[in-house]
Enzyme design. Structure first.
Site, PDB file in Angstrom:
ATOM      1  N   ARG A   1     -13.352  17.236   7.362  1.00 36.05           N
ATOM      2  CA  ARG A   1     -12.452  17.614   7.199  1.00 36.05           C
ATOM      3  C   ARG A   1     -12.984  19.508   7.772  1.00 36.05           C
ATOM      4  NH1 ARG A   1      -7.294  17.642   3.378  1.00 36.05           N
ATOM      5  NH2 ARG A   1      -6.108  15.259   5.024  1.00 36.05           N
TER       6      ARG A   1
ATOM      7  N   LYS B   1       0.587   5.042  -2.169  1.00 33.08           N
ATOM      8  CA  LYS B   1       2.221   6.345  -2.034  1.00 33.08           C
ATOM      9  C   LYS B   1       2.728   5.256  -1.223  1.00 33.08           C
ATOM     10  CE  LYS B   1      -1.085  10.348  -1.186  1.00 33.08           C
ATOM     11  NZ  LYS B   1      -1.641  11.037  -0.710  1.00 33.08           N
TER      12      LYS B   1
ATOM     13  N   GLY C   1      -6.720   9.610   4.068  1.00 32.74           N
ATOM     14  CA  GLY C   1      -7.280   9.873   3.021  1.00 32.74           C
ATOM     15  C   GLY C   1      -8.000   8.934   2.807  1.00 32.74           C
TER      16      GLY C   1
ATOM     17  N   GLY D   1      -0.208  12.684   4.951  1.00 28.55           N
ATOM     18  CA  GLY D   1       1.378  12.926   5.512  1.00 28.55           C
ATOM     19  C   GLY D   1       1.651  13.321   6.745  1.00 28.55           C
TER      20      GLY D   1
HETATM   21  P1  ADP Z   1      -4.138   6.994   2.236  1.00 29.10           P
HETATM   22  O1  ADP Z   1      -4.511   7.624   1.233  1.00 29.10           O
HETATM   23  O2  ADP Z   1      -5.486   6.152   3.297  1.00 29.10           O
HETATM   24  O3  ADP Z   1      -3.141   6.915   2.841  1.00 29.10           O
HETATM   25  P2  ADP Z   1      -2.564   5.727  -0.492  1.00 29.10           P
HETATM   26  O4  ADP Z   1      -3.132   7.492  -1.009  1.00 29.10           O
HETATM   27  O5  ADP Z   1      -1.235   5.299  -0.212  1.00 29.10           O
HETATM   28  O6  ADP Z   1      -3.341   5.608   1.126  1.00 29.10           O
HETATM   29  O7  ADP Z   1      -3.263   4.679  -1.123  1.00 29.10           O
HETATM   30  C1  ADP Z   1      -4.614   4.786  -1.717  1.00 29.10           C
HETATM   31  C2  ADP Z   1      -5.197   3.710  -2.992  1.00 29.10           C
HETATM   32  O8  ADP Z   1      -3.820   2.447  -3.223  1.00 29.10           O
HETATM   33  C3  ADP Z   1      -6.119   3.673  -3.118  1.00 29.10           C
HETATM   34  O9  ADP Z   1      -6.841   4.183  -4.803  1.00 29.10           O
HETATM   35  C4  ADP Z   1      -6.124   2.399  -3.854  1.00 29.10           C
HETATM   36  O10 ADP Z   1      -7.125   1.354  -4.895  1.00 29.10           O
HETATM   37  C5  ADP Z   1      -4.754   2.031  -4.088  1.00 29.10           C
HETATM   38  N1  ADP Z   1      -4.000   1.055  -4.381  1.00 29.10           N
HETATM   39  C6  ADP Z   1      -4.234  -0.528  -2.608  1.00 29.10           C
HETATM   40  N2  ADP Z   1      -3.444  -1.538  -3.439  1.00 29.10           N
HETATM   41  C7  ADP Z   1      -3.789  -0.919  -4.245  1.00 29.10           C
HETATM   42  C8  ADP Z   1      -2.770  -2.477  -5.548  1.00 29.10           C
HETATM   43  N3  ADP Z   1      -2.454  -3.618  -5.050  1.00 29.10           N
HETATM   44  N4  ADP Z   1      -2.741  -1.785  -6.680  1.00 29.10           N
HETATM   45  C9  ADP Z   1      -2.925  -0.806  -7.467  1.00 29.10           C
HETATM   46  N5  ADP Z   1      -3.406   0.196  -6.701  1.00 29.10           N
HETATM   47  C10 ADP Z   1      -3.645   0.046  -5.369  1.00 29.10           C
HETATM   48 MG    MG Z   2      -4.435   9.000  -0.897  1.00 29.00          MG
END
Ligand code: ADP
Ligand code: MG
Length: 400
Positions: free
Chosen positions: A38, A199, A350, A373
């Site tokens: 960033r 999320k 992220g 977000g």
């Molecule tokens: P991003 O930051 O790319 O938007 P999120 O913050 O929504 O993604 O989600 C990322 C997290 O989701 C990671 O830490 C990963 O471990 C978790 N995750 C992905 N699939 C699963 C799952 N099936 N069960 C639990 N956690 C998961």
């Molecule tokens: Mg995330």
């Protein structure tokens, strides 16, 4: 739709102090910046302003302090890293308001860079307090917002301050909005959207929009369990969220030309740990005592194929708990497919970006968004307060 806000390129900045809102919300470990993506993303705007003879006052938030100083969330490590990247000294002001800043600020010359302390040490920041916005505005005569990652927040330093200064878009913010808007407004078809991560409630909203604009929405990560639960499928101890919204999305998908695709196999673990017992399951029922932690190989192949056939790919959210090696294969395969895809590829979120970096693929996608977000809200079709607050293109001569 073209970007229609006034750009920093058109701002009159020579010999002026410019307040630049940046997104330096970076991960820290033991007082060191562990990922400077960033910070590097803000360099083009910073360099441009320095070349044009502006004195820079940079402001950002870092983490979530509770409206009071927290030494663990000081910007000091960021000032150090930014100084290394710019090859110049970056001074750190002890606060963000007059008194804390004015002396140091008065001594700033063209090309100098001052970083203010974490703006969320001020309780007024997240409340978009007028007084704080006015105080920030007093530090400069031009405002530039390059903090795309915070543009979905109407805070004092991201939106309020624009009421008091001529406000311009930074290069990163402009590029982010342009690249992301292109995905939803004029994508090369077919448009494939890959959604995963944890999320879920934040992301289900965006599915509605994609059911209207995309050709395929591929679901992975913990996100799929809301969909399975909504269909009455056993999910065991999996992370389940947003069941109702997922059910509505399934209904809407039936009416839509967009194909909503769910996993057909999974990788299961007993608990969220790299050492846990692991098994592949053909099918998506998760038995008692197990949780789904990755998409299975058949699903990963199918998703990779859809990604390879797409004219445009948007990926947000890992396919599984990729931080745990035994459950990283699905995310790795999707990341590799995105990297190799002939279509236009955009990655946001992220953790998805962290996954790309981990696999060394970040240079092989067309656009890596710095805003999780903010990128989702933009894709959803929402207006971002940090963008709305800026001058419209063409307005700059009147105000500058
Ligand atoms: P991003 O930051 O790319 O938007 P999120 O913050 O929504 O993604 O989600 C990322 C997290 O989701 C990671 O830490 C990963 O471990 C978790 N995750 C992905 N699939 C699963 C799952 N099936 N069960 C639990 N956690 C998961
Ligand atoms: Mg995330």
């Amino acid at each position: 739709m073209a970007f229609d806000k006034a750009s920093v390129r058109d701002a009159e900045v020579k010999g002026r102090r410019v307040l630049v809102r940046v997104d330096f919300n970076v991960p820290l470990t033991d007082g060191e910046v562990t990922d400077d993506t960033r910070i590097r993303a803000a360099l083009p705007t910073i360099e441009l302003l320095r070349e044009r003879g502006a004195a820079l006052v940079l402001v950002s938030h870092l983490g979530r302090p509770k409206g009071e100083p927290d030494p663990a969330l000081s910007m000091a490590p960021v000032a150090k890293r930014l100084g290394e990247l710019l090859g110049t000294e970056v001074k750190l002001a002890p606060g963000v308001i007059e008194g804390d800043v004015d002396l140091t600020c008065g001594a700033l010359g063209p090309g100098d860079v001052l970083l203010l302390e974490n703006v969320r040490f001020e309780p007024g920041e997240t409340k978009n307090d007028r007084k704080l916005a006015e105080n920030l505005a007093q530090l400069a005569s031009v405002y530039v917002n390059d903090a795309f990652g915070a543009a979905h927040r109407a805070h004092a330093s991201t939106a309020g301050v624009a009421d008091y200064l001529p406000a311009y878009a930074g290069l990163l913010l402009e590029r982010e909005v342009t690249e992301l808007e292109r995905v939803v407004s004029s994508p090369q078809r077919p448009l494939a959207v890959v959604l995963g991560g944890a999320k879920v409630s934040d992301k289900v909203g965006v599915i509605d929009r994609f059911l209207e604009v995309a050709d395929k929405v591929l679901i992975g990560g913990a996100m799929c369990f809301g969909f399975f639960k909504a269909q009455g499928i056993e999910t065991g101890n999996s992370l389940v969220e947003g069941v109702e919204l997922a059910g509505e999305a399934l209904e809407r998908a039936k009416q839509s030309d967009c194909e909503l695709v769910l996993p057909t196999d999974l990788v299961l673990g007993r608990e969220f740990s790299a050492e846990t017992e692991r098994k592949e399951s053909d099918g998506v029922e998760v038995p008692e005592g197990w949780m789904g932690l990755d998409i299975g190989p058949r699903t990963a192949n199918a998703y990779a194929e859809a990604i390879g056939e797409a004219g445009t790919v948007l990926w947000n959210g890992p396919m599984g708990a990729f931080e745990l090696e035994p459950f990283s294969a699905g995310t790795r395969q999707v990341a590799q497919a995105v990297a190799a895809a002939p279509g236009t590829t955009v990655v946001g979120g992220g953790d998805s970006v962290a996954a790309l970096n981990r696999f060394g693929l970040e240079d092989q996608v067309d656009w890596v968004s710095t805003g999780g977000g903010a990128s989702l809200e933009l894709l959803e079709g929402k207006k971002l307060p940090g963008v709305e607050a800026l001058l419209d293109a063409g307005e700059e001569t009147a105000d500058a």
